[in-house]
Write a protein that holds these residues in place. Sequence first.
Motif, PDB file in Angstrom:
ATOM      1  N   PHE A 152     -20.398   3.435  26.379  1.00  0.00           N
ATOM      2  CA  PHE A 152     -19.074   3.999  26.223  1.00  0.00           C
ATOM      3  C   PHE A 152     -19.059   5.419  25.355  1.00  0.00           C
ATOM      4  O   PHE A 152     -18.181   6.120  25.716  1.00  0.00           O
ATOM      5  N   PHE A 153     -19.750   5.477  24.651  1.00  0.00           N
ATOM      6  CA  PHE A 153     -19.792   6.565  23.779  1.00  0.00           C
ATOM      7  C   PHE A 153     -21.240   7.243  23.448  1.00  0.00           C
ATOM      8  O   PHE A 153     -21.993   6.393  22.806  1.00  0.00           O
ATOM      9  N   PRO A 154     -21.572   8.421  23.571  1.00  0.00           N
ATOM     10  CA  PRO A 154     -20.674   9.317  24.364  1.00  0.00           C
ATOM     11  C   PRO A 154     -20.788   9.115  25.632  1.00  0.00           C
ATOM     12  O   PRO A 154     -21.889   8.811  26.346  1.00  0.00           O
ATOM     13  N   LEU A 155     -19.632   9.280  26.506  1.00  0.00           N
ATOM     14  CA  LEU A 155     -19.928   9.374  28.002  1.00  0.00           C
ATOM     15  C   LEU A 155     -20.786  10.407  28.692  1.00  0.00           C
ATOM     16  O   LEU A 155     -21.544  10.113  29.519  1.00  0.00           O
ATOM     17  N   TYR A 156     -20.710  11.517  27.922  1.00  0.00           N
ATOM     18  CA  TYR A 156     -21.628  12.690  28.357  1.00  0.00           C
ATOM     19  C   TYR A 156     -22.374  13.075  27.297  1.00  0.00           C
ATOM     20  O   TYR A 156     -21.818  12.873  25.944  1.00  0.00           O
ATOM     21  N   PRO A 157     -23.627  13.514  27.118  1.00  0.00           N
ATOM     22  CA  PRO A 157     -24.346  13.786  26.119  1.00  0.00           C
ATOM     23  C   PRO A 157     -23.515  14.963  25.155  1.00  0.00           C
ATOM     24  O   PRO A 157     -23.084  15.594  25.689  1.00  0.00           O
ATOM     25  N   LEU A 158     -23.566  14.955  23.889  1.00  0.00           N
ATOM     26  CA  LEU A 158     -22.861  15.658  22.822  1.00  0.00           C
ATOM     27  C   LEU A 158     -23.057  16.963  22.925  1.00  0.00           C
ATOM     28  O   LEU A 158     -22.190  17.824  22.941  1.00  0.00           O
ATOM     29  N   GLY A 159     -24.576  17.421  23.259  1.00  0.00           N
ATOM     30  CA  GLY A 159     -24.953  18.805  23.308  1.00  0.00           C
ATOM     31  C   GLY A 159     -24.885  19.248  24.725  1.00  0.00           C
ATOM     32  O   GLY A 159     -25.181  20.443  24.755  1.00  0.00           O
ATOM     33  N   GLY A 160     -24.607  18.554  25.635  1.00  0.00           N
ATOM     34  CA  GLY A 160     -24.468  19.090  27.133  1.00  0.00           C
ATOM     35  C   GLY A 160     -23.109  19.414  27.577  1.00  0.00           C
ATOM     36  O   GLY A 160     -22.350  19.479  26.808  1.00  0.00           O
ATOM     37  N   LEU A 161     -22.821  19.889  28.460  1.00  0.00           N
ATOM     38  CA  LEU A 161     -21.750  20.493  29.166  1.00  0.00           C
ATOM     39  C   LEU A 161     -21.320  19.442  30.203  1.00  0.00           C
ATOM     40  O   LEU A 161     -21.673  19.176  31.198  1.00  0.00           O
ATOM     41  N   ALA A 162     -20.247  18.884  29.831  1.00  0.00           N
ATOM     42  CA  ALA A 162     -19.535  17.860  30.491  1.00  0.00           C
ATOM     43  C   ALA A 162     -18.662  18.372  31.495  1.00  0.00           C
ATOM     44  O   ALA A 162     -18.296  19.566  31.486  1.00  0.00           O
ATOM     45  N   PRO A 163     -18.360  17.939  32.736  1.00  0.00           N
ATOM     46  CA  PRO A 163     -17.623  18.186  33.836  1.00  0.00           C
ATOM     47  C   PRO A 163     -16.088  18.583  33.364  1.00  0.00           C
ATOM     48  O   PRO A 163     -15.773  17.670  32.754  1.00  0.00           O
ATOM     49  N   GLU A 164     -15.330  19.346  33.784  1.00  0.00           N
ATOM     50  CA  GLU A 164     -14.050  19.493  33.396  1.00  0.00           C
ATOM     51  C   GLU A 164     -13.159  18.336  33.969  1.00  0.00           C
ATOM     52  O   GLU A 164     -12.436  17.804  33.289  1.00  0.00           O
ATOM     53  N   TRP A 165     -13.492  17.735  35.163  1.00  0.00           N
ATOM     54  CA  TRP A 165     -12.761  16.509  35.416  1.00  0.00           C
ATOM     55  C   TRP A 165     -13.977  15.676  36.289  1.00  0.00           C
ATOM     56  O   TRP A 165     -14.830  16.253  37.225  1.00  0.00           O
ATOM     57  N   THR A 166     -13.697  14.193  35.971  1.00  0.00           N
ATOM     58  CA  THR A 166     -14.673  13.420  36.853  1.00  0.00           C
ATOM     59  C   THR A 166     -13.911  12.572  37.633  1.00  0.00           C
ATOM     60  O   THR A 166     -12.929  11.738  37.000  1.00  0.00           O
ATOM     61  N   SER A 167     -14.069  12.390  38.759  1.00  0.00           N
ATOM     62  CA  SER A 167     -13.433  11.633  39.721  1.00  0.00           C
ATOM     63  C   SER A 167     -13.415  10.133  39.513  1.00  0.00           C
ATOM     64  O   SER A 167     -14.509   9.666  39.099  1.00  0.00           O
ATOM     65  N   TYR A 168     -12.401   9.086  39.411  1.00  0.00           N
ATOM     66  CA  TYR A 168     -12.507   7.794  38.938  1.00  0.00           C
ATOM     67  C   TYR A 168     -13.351   7.169  39.795  1.00  0.00           C
ATOM     68  O   TYR A 168     -13.912   6.164  39.472  1.00  0.00           O
ATOM     69  N   LYS A 169     -13.540   7.587  41.246  1.00  0.00           N
ATOM     70  CA  LYS A 169     -14.456   6.823  42.388  1.00  0.00           C
ATOM     71  C   LYS A 169     -15.770   7.278  42.464  1.00  0.00           C
ATOM     72  O   LYS A 169     -16.473   7.197  43.292  1.00  0.00           O
ATOM     73  N   ASP A 170     -16.248   8.542  41.673  1.00  0.00           N
ATOM     74  CA  ASP A 170     -17.320   9.109  41.690  1.00  0.00           C
ATOM     75  C   ASP A 170     -18.497   8.156  41.389  1.00  0.00           C
ATOM     76  O   ASP A 170     -18.281   6.993  40.910  1.00  0.00           O
ATOM     77  N   ASP A 171     -19.713   8.284  42.109  1.00  0.00           N
ATOM     78  CA  ASP A 171     -20.950   7.417  41.918  1.00  0.00           C
ATOM     79  C   ASP A 171     -21.727   7.607  40.898  1.00  0.00           C
ATOM     80  O   ASP A 171     -22.831   6.970  40.835  1.00  0.00           O
ATOM     81  N   SER A 172     -21.301   8.409  39.885  1.00  0.00           N
ATOM     82  CA  SER A 172     -22.141   8.713  38.702  1.00  0.00           C
ATOM     83  C   SER A 172     -21.831   7.269  37.614  1.00  0.00           C
ATOM     84  O   SER A 172     -21.313   6.811  37.970  1.00  0.00           O
ATOM     85  N   ILE A 173     -23.143   7.482  36.762  1.00  0.00           N
ATOM     86  CA  ILE A 173     -23.259   6.554  35.848  1.00  0.00           C
ATOM     87  C   ILE A 173     -22.029   6.583  34.944  1.00  0.00           C
ATOM     88  O   ILE A 173     -21.327   5.517  34.296  1.00  0.00           O
ATOM     89  N   GLN A 174     -21.466   7.820  34.541  1.00  0.00           N
ATOM     90  CA  GLN A 174     -20.296   8.160  33.598  1.00  0.00           C
ATOM     91  C   GLN A 174     -18.891   7.383  34.384  1.00  0.00           C
ATOM     92  O   GLN A 174     -18.278   6.709  33.535  1.00  0.00           O
ATOM     93  N   ALA A 175     -18.731   7.592  35.586  1.00  0.00           N
ATOM     94  CA  ALA A 175     -17.836   7.334  36.285  1.00  0.00           C
ATOM     95  C   ALA A 175     -17.969   5.750  36.400  1.00  0.00           C
ATOM     96  O   ALA A 175     -16.677   4.935  36.313  1.00  0.00           O
ATOM     97  N   GLU A 176     -18.986   5.272  36.626  1.00  0.00           N
ATOM     98  CA  GLU A 176     -19.054   3.554  36.471  1.00  0.00           C
ATOM     99  C   GLU A 176     -18.812   2.803  35.302  1.00  0.00           C
ATOM    100  O   GLU A 176     -17.909   2.162  35.105  1.00  0.00           O
ATOM    101  N   VAL A 177     -19.220   3.498  34.272  1.00  0.00           N
ATOM    102  CA  VAL A 177     -18.846   3.211  32.806  1.00  0.00           C
ATOM    103  C   VAL A 177     -17.268   3.397  32.497  1.00  0.00           C
ATOM    104  O   VAL A 177     -16.955   2.403  32.011  1.00  0.00           O
TER     105      VAL A 177
END
Length: 270
Positions: free
Chosen positions: A150-175
């Motif tokens: 749950f934390f961090p949802l995306y790597p701290l030093g990385g560039l996270a997407p501006e928006w993630t779709s709720y239904k996206d099939d990524s690991i972050q969206a599932e979490v």
Amino acid sequence: MKKRLTSIILFAFFPVFFLHALVVEPVPNGFMLSWDKVDGAVYYDIYIDSVFACRLDSGTLSHTVDDLLADHGYQVAVAARDRNNTDLQAWFCDASTGSWDGEYLWINPTGEDNHGLVRELRMRVETDHDPVYGQYYRLSVIRDGTAYQFFPLYPLGGLAPEWTSYKDDSIQAEVYRKCSELINTSRILKPSSWRVSRIELERNGFMFTVVSRAFGIKVETVNTFSFRLEDGVRKLDYRVGGDDLFMSIAFVNPEPGSDGVFTLTFNGDT
């Protein structure tokens, strides 16, 4: 003349280091120190890695040093001095701090459980390090035996997407789906997308804010995690906050006197 004392006895769990008159007990992010009284001492000065930490008066024979790195080796020194700052006695010890790592558990004692989804909260904490942000804690929420970071949802030093779709099939969206279900009591108001807007890291906790969009409306959720010791037991306080719209549908701790904060108790190493 300073005297270096080196006899050490190790104990299980957080080991306690006995150096004759000095006792150094590791705790998460620090040490509990105690020492014998030295005749003629007016001050007791504490040093961590040869850096002055604090000065205590002659009536104080114990002190807790915190706000240090977790699972990290330090040299601890205590010097007994008279009013002219002359050394009367000094003790030195090489020791490692403890950490907040492990599993934490809250069991719901009430009948309010968000449609059966929150009979308990089970979380896992692990110390990690980022080259830019330094030491921090990864936190996973465990549901049905599966750990979701749950934390961090995306790597701290990385560039996270501006928006993630709720239904996206990524690991972050599932979490996000698995975790947001626990605190969203609405069966109608579900987000269409989300993004992490803010992160704050501290030695004994962290906070992150998520902005969600639903039906064209933006909703802000603030997740705050704070570690503390209570009678020697590690505790994790989880506070769910946000704007008025979010709080109108948020599931918070229903226990009387909890102020909505979930207090999870250390449940063992993982």
